[in-house]
Design a protein around this motif. Structure first.
Motif, PDB file in Angstrom:
ATOM      1  N   ILE A   1       0.837  -1.193   0.000  1.00 43.58           N
ATOM      2  CA  ILE A   1       0.000   0.000   0.000  1.00 43.58           C
ATOM      3  C   ILE A   1       0.875   1.247   0.000  1.00 43.58           C
ATOM      4  CG2 ILE A   1      -1.683   1.315   1.366  1.00 43.58           C
ATOM      5  CD1 ILE A   1      -2.761  -1.405   2.351  1.00 43.58           C
ATOM      6  N   ARG A   2       0.612   2.136  -0.951  1.00 46.21           N
ATOM      7  CA  ARG A   2       1.419   3.354  -1.083  1.00 46.21           C
ATOM      8  C   ARG A   2       0.684   4.596  -0.593  1.00 46.21           C
ATOM      9  NH1 ARG A   2       2.662   0.622  -5.919  1.00 46.21           N
ATOM     10  NH2 ARG A   2       1.157   1.851  -7.104  1.00 46.21           N
ATOM     11  N   CYS A   3      -0.617   4.494  -0.380  1.00 46.14           N
ATOM     12  CA  CYS A   3      -1.375   5.649   0.101  1.00 46.14           C
ATOM     13  C   CYS A   3      -1.413   5.650   1.629  1.00 46.14           C
ATOM     14  CB  CYS A   3      -2.800   5.622  -0.470  1.00 46.14           C
ATOM     15  SG  CYS A   3      -3.765   4.185   0.049  1.00 46.14           S
ATOM     16  N   ARG A   4      -2.215   6.527   2.204  1.00 49.90           N
ATOM     17  CA  ARG A   4      -2.337   6.572   3.661  1.00 49.90           C
ATOM     18  C   ARG A   4      -2.937   5.253   4.153  1.00 49.90           C
ATOM     19  NH1 ARG A   4      -5.979  11.228   5.851  1.00 49.90           N
ATOM     20  NH2 ARG A   4      -5.353  11.930   3.775  1.00 49.90           N
ATOM     21  N   PHE A   5      -2.312   4.663   5.158  1.00 53.75           N
ATOM     22  CA  PHE A   5      -2.700   3.332   5.629  1.00 53.75           C
ATOM     23  C   PHE A   5      -3.032   3.401   7.113  1.00 53.75           C
ATOM     24  CE2 PHE A   5      -1.203  -1.131   6.866  1.00 53.75           C
ATOM     25  CZ  PHE A   5      -2.413  -1.711   6.513  1.00 53.75           C
ATOM     26  N   LEU A   6      -4.286   3.123   7.461  1.00 53.03           N
ATOM     27  CA  LEU A   6      -4.733   3.099   8.850  1.00 53.03           C
ATOM     28  C   LEU A   6      -4.974   1.646   9.234  1.00 53.03           C
ATOM     29  CD1 LEU A   6      -7.299   6.062   8.723  1.00 53.03           C
ATOM     30  CD2 LEU A   6      -4.845   6.140   9.219  1.00 53.03           C
ATOM     31  N   ASP A   7      -4.078   1.108  10.038  1.00 46.48           N
ATOM     32  CA  ASP A   7      -4.141  -0.317  10.355  1.00 46.48           C
ATOM     33  C   ASP A   7      -4.711  -0.549  11.750  1.00 46.48           C
ATOM     34  OD1 ASP A   7      -1.413   0.785  11.106  1.00 46.48           O
ATOM     35  OD2 ASP A   7      -1.389  -1.107  12.192  1.00 46.48           O
ATOM     36  N   HIS A   8      -5.450  -1.635  11.876  1.00 45.19           N
ATOM     37  CA  HIS A   8      -6.013  -2.073  13.148  1.00 45.19           C
ATOM     38  C   HIS A   8      -5.656  -3.550  13.308  1.00 45.19           C
ATOM     39  CE1 HIS A   8      -8.272   1.679  13.523  1.00 45.19           C
ATOM     40  NE2 HIS A   8      -8.593   1.539  12.258  1.00 45.19           N
ATOM     41  N   GLY A   9      -4.521  -3.776  13.927  1.00 43.61           N
ATOM     42  CA  GLY A   9      -4.027  -5.145  14.061  1.00 43.61           C
ATOM     43  C   GLY A   9      -4.399  -5.772  15.388  1.00 43.61           C
ATOM     44  N   HIS A  10      -3.633  -6.766  15.775  1.00 43.61           N
ATOM     45  CA  HIS A  10      -3.902  -7.536  16.994  1.00 43.61           C
ATOM     46  C   HIS A  10      -3.826  -6.638  18.224  1.00 43.61           C
ATOM     47  CE1 HIS A  10      -3.895 -10.717  19.926  1.00 43.61           C
ATOM     48  NE2 HIS A  10      -2.690 -10.391  20.344  1.00 43.61           N
ATOM     49  N   ARG A  11      -4.848  -6.712  19.086  1.00 37.71           N
ATOM     50  CA  ARG A  11      -4.891  -5.942  20.328  1.00 37.71           C
ATOM     51  C   ARG A  11      -5.455  -6.813  21.443  1.00 37.71           C
ATOM     52  NH1 ARG A  11      -2.372  -3.313  17.358  1.00 37.71           N
ATOM     53  NH2 ARG A  11      -2.384  -1.077  16.968  1.00 37.71           N
ATOM     54  N   VAL A  12      -5.120  -6.455  22.697  1.00 40.83           N
ATOM     55  CA  VAL A  12      -5.628  -7.187  23.857  1.00 40.83           C
ATOM     56  C   VAL A  12      -6.216  -6.201  24.856  1.00 40.83           C
ATOM     57  CG1 VAL A  12      -4.063  -9.162  23.613  1.00 40.83           C
ATOM     58  CG2 VAL A  12      -3.352  -7.172  24.955  1.00 40.83           C
ATOM     59  N   SER A  13      -7.231  -6.654  25.561  1.00 41.52           N
ATOM     60  CA  SER A  13      -7.883  -5.845  26.595  1.00 41.52           C
ATOM     61  C   SER A  13      -7.950  -6.628  27.893  1.00 41.52           C
ATOM     62  CB  SER A  13      -9.284  -5.434  26.130  1.00 41.52           C
ATOM     63  OG  SER A  13      -9.220  -4.616  24.981  1.00 41.52           O
ATOM     64  N   PHE A  14      -8.236  -5.942  28.983  1.00 43.03           N
ATOM     65  CA  PHE A  14      -8.217  -6.577  30.295  1.00 43.03           C
ATOM     66  C   PHE A  14      -9.051  -5.730  31.255  1.00 43.03           C
ATOM     67  CE2 PHE A  14      -4.897  -3.490  30.026  1.00 43.03           C
ATOM     68  CZ  PHE A  14      -4.826  -2.896  31.279  1.00 43.03           C
ATOM     69  N   GLY A  15      -9.183  -6.203  32.507  1.00 42.41           N
ATOM     70  CA  GLY A  15      -9.958  -5.479  33.499  1.00 42.41           C
ATOM     71  C   GLY A  15      -9.212  -5.337  34.816  1.00 42.41           C
ATOM     72  N   LEU A  16      -9.647  -4.356  35.615  1.00 44.99           N
ATOM     73  CA  LEU A  16      -9.076  -4.125  36.941  1.00 44.99           C
ATOM     74  C   LEU A  16     -10.212  -3.913  37.928  1.00 44.99           C
ATOM     75  CD1 LEU A  16      -7.341  -2.054  34.739  1.00 44.99           C
ATOM     76  CD2 LEU A  16      -5.713  -2.384  36.609  1.00 44.99           C
ATOM     77  N   ILE A  17     -10.112  -4.574  39.070  1.00 43.46           N
ATOM     78  CA  ILE A  17     -11.161  -4.512  40.084  1.00 43.46           C
ATOM     79  C   ILE A  17     -10.539  -4.097  41.407  1.00 43.46           C
ATOM     80  CG2 ILE A  17     -12.900  -5.855  41.339  1.00 43.46           C
ATOM     81  CD1 ILE A  17     -12.968  -7.672  38.756  1.00 43.46           C
ATOM     82  N   GLY A  18     -10.963  -2.933  41.919  1.00 48.25           N
ATOM     83  CA  GLY A  18     -10.424  -2.421  43.167  1.00 48.25           C
ATOM     84  C   GLY A  18     -11.007  -3.112  44.383  1.00 48.25           C
ATOM     85  N   ARG A  19     -10.278  -3.048  45.483  1.00 53.17           N
ATOM     86  CA  ARG A  19     -10.730  -3.744  46.692  1.00 53.17           C
ATOM     87  C   ARG A  19     -12.088  -3.222  47.165  1.00 53.17           C
ATOM     88  NH1 ARG A  19      -6.250  -0.645  48.391  1.00 53.17           N
ATOM     89  NH2 ARG A  19      -4.906  -2.473  48.226  1.00 53.17           N
ATOM     90  N   GLU A  20     -12.339  -1.917  47.002  1.00 51.68           N
ATOM     91  CA  GLU A  20     -13.618  -1.370  47.447  1.00 51.68           C
ATOM     92  C   GLU A  20     -14.786  -1.932  46.638  1.00 51.68           C
ATOM     93  OE1 GLU A  20     -10.335   1.658  48.001  1.00 51.68           O
ATOM     94  OE2 GLU A  20     -11.098   0.449  46.323  1.00 51.68           O
ATOM     95  N   ALA A  21     -14.558  -2.233  45.361  1.00 50.75           N
ATOM     96  CA  ALA A  21     -15.621  -2.758  44.498  1.00 50.75           C
ATOM     97  C   ALA A  21     -16.055  -4.159  44.931  1.00 50.75           C
ATOM     98  CB  ALA A  21     -15.159  -2.775  43.045  1.00 50.75           C
ATOM     99  N   LEU A  22     -15.204  -4.849  45.681  1.00 49.54           N
ATOM    100  CA  LEU A  22     -15.558  -6.203  46.115  1.00 49.54           C
ATOM    101  C   LEU A  22     -16.672  -6.198  47.158  1.00 49.54           C
ATOM    102  CD1 LEU A  22     -11.994  -7.784  46.232  1.00 49.54           C
ATOM    103  CD2 LEU A  22     -13.761  -8.065  44.482  1.00 49.54           C
TER     104      LEU A  22
END
Length: 457
Positions: free
Chosen positions: A239-260
């Motif tokens: 690709i020689r033009c402007r290239f907007l890529d969306h490749g491999h990604r990972v997500s995760f969560g965080l739970i605070g002690r107060e939320a328990l």
């Protein structure tokens, strides 16, 4: 069931159609040649000359009506999607129906208005306007080629919507794993407004067709692509033009002690995020860090979340696994079972119905992606702010973090996560429902598509 898995401008003629069988569904797809693709692009570019003269606000109202009709389960396009997508995606019928509802609820007139505000001044698309101390004008691409992945229906829609609001034509190459939804969506747009429909073409061809890619990429001003690291790497070289890529990604969560103190609700929302789309999206959480010192221990929370995973497996049943996917889940489980037998601080909570879901408590806080397919790890930390250091090796791949903390802690935690490379921070339970304006991969999609000319006088 036979359904057209393509959409073409109405003036394209002489298109030879062949069929592909995916499960119980027969898909009709055109036989693509460089000559046909060149003809399609020519029609798109001519149609775009009419579309670019229309106001973005007018287009937004039409698109909002398209999605409003998709929310009606008696709508013919919605019915075709619910009937065929379980076969093409291997998601359960319940998951498909719920996923379509979730998809449509985010695409409203207000959401499109907010996206348009990202230009700063919509009049800049029509002529030079004062922006600060200078005159500037914005230009949308004449043609955008979209290369879609097939992991979940609706992937790539934000880019398609942004392109349409800018008055750009879109050539959409669908994935072999899921070529149907983009075609149904484009046809539903054409039903609502034929002129916009003339600016959309949805086609499938097998990957690696250099003759077709040369036409699709060389004629485009922008290419937006979704896919694996390998796919993105291979495309970058062509690709020689402007290239907007969306490749491999990972997500995760965080739970605070107060939320328990509200652990049951948090566990339910976390299980929902991990169950939605069978954990196939880039916003699907792989693991949750649970802070020690709360009403219950992180291990006890893991057991509680296992029960929530079981409930969501009843409400939104998992789809069918391939032989390879099932083997991957079994190997992942077996690795942790071996650690547990060796005396490591590990515990497994698994579906009584086989591979429907897997919940693993692992006292080692190292960030480890799961094997997906509703497989989730729970890891303890003494303080959530420690997670920033644990994320460092994964910085290029981080996408979203779902959080459950008290308001007083969110500011400092958000700063830590942002510095670590996280692009979106949201409440647990909303991880897979981002606003249309979110900065995917940390970039403003709408402004990424624009080219600006400054006039100094």
């Amino acid at each position: 069931m036979k359904v057209a898995a393509y959409h073409l401008p109405s003036q394209v003629s002489g298109c030879e159609v062949e069929t592909r069988a995916l499960g119980t569904v027969t898909l009709e797809v055109p036989r693509i040649t460089p000559t046909l693709l060149t003809e399609v692009i020519g029609h798109l570019q001519r149609a775009r000359e009419r579309l670019r003269k229309r106001k973005g606000q007018e287009i937004a109202e039409i698109l909002a009506e398209v999605f409003r009709r998709w929310q009606d389960r008696t709508d013919p396009f919605r019915q075709d999607a619910e009937a065929a997508l379980p076969a093409t995606t291997r998601f359960s019928p319940g998951m498909v129906a719920h996923g379509l509802d979730l998809l449509c609820e985010g695409y409203t007139a207000d959401a499109f208005d907010e996206l348009l505000q990202g230009i700063g001044d919509e009049e800049a698309l029509e002529g030079f306007v004062h922006l600060g101390s200078q005159l500037s004008r914005a230009y949308g691409p004449a043609l955008i080629t979209h290369v879609l992945a097939g992991n979940i229906p609706g992937i790539g829609l934000p880019g398609l919507i942004a392109a349409t609001l800018l008055g750009s034509a879109s050539l959409i190459k669908t994935a072999s794993a899921e070529p149907l939804f983009p075609a149904l969506w484009a046809a539903s747009v054409a039903r609502e407004d034929p002129e916009i429909g003339e600016c959309l073409a949805v086609l499938w061809w097998s990957g690696g067709r250099a003759d077709l890619e040369a036409v699709a990429f060389d004629r485009a001003e922008v290419v937006i692509a979704y896919g694996s690291e390998q796919t993105i790497h291979e495309l970058q070289g062509r690709i020689r033009c402007r290239f907007l890529d969306h490749g491999h990604r990972v997500s995760f969560g965080l739970i605070g002690r107060e939320a328990l103190a509200r652990a049951e609700g948090v566990a339910d929302r976390a299980a929902y995020d991990a169950s939605l789309f069978d954990q196939q999206g880039c916003l699907s959480p792989h693991l949750f860090y649970v802070e020690e010192g709360g009403r219950m221990s992180p291990r006890e929370f893991a057991e509680l979340m296992g029960a929530a995973m079981a409930r969501w497996a009843e409400q939104l049943p998992p789809g069918l696994l391939t032989v390879e996917e099932a083997a991957t889940v079994r190997r992942f489980r077996a690795g942790y079972e071996a650690q547990e037998l060796a005396g490591k601080e590990v515990a497994l909570f698994t579906s009584p119905r086989g591979l429907d879901w897997t919940l693993i408590y692992d006292a080692d806080p190292t960030f480890i992606p799961s094997c997906l397919h509703r497989t989730v790890l729970i890891k303890p930390v003494a303080d959530l702010l420690e997670v920033g250091g644990l994320l460092r090796p994964w910085r290029p791949y981080l996408q979203a973090a779902g959080v459950a903390v008290i308001p007083e802690r969110i500011g400092m935690l958000a700063g830590t996560l942002g510095h670590a490379g996280v692009n979106r921070i949201c409440p647990i339970g909303r991880m897979q429902a981002p606003p249309l304006t979110w900065h995917q991969e940390g970039r403003p999609l709408f402004r990424d598509l624009l080219r600006w000319t400054d006039l100094e006088v």
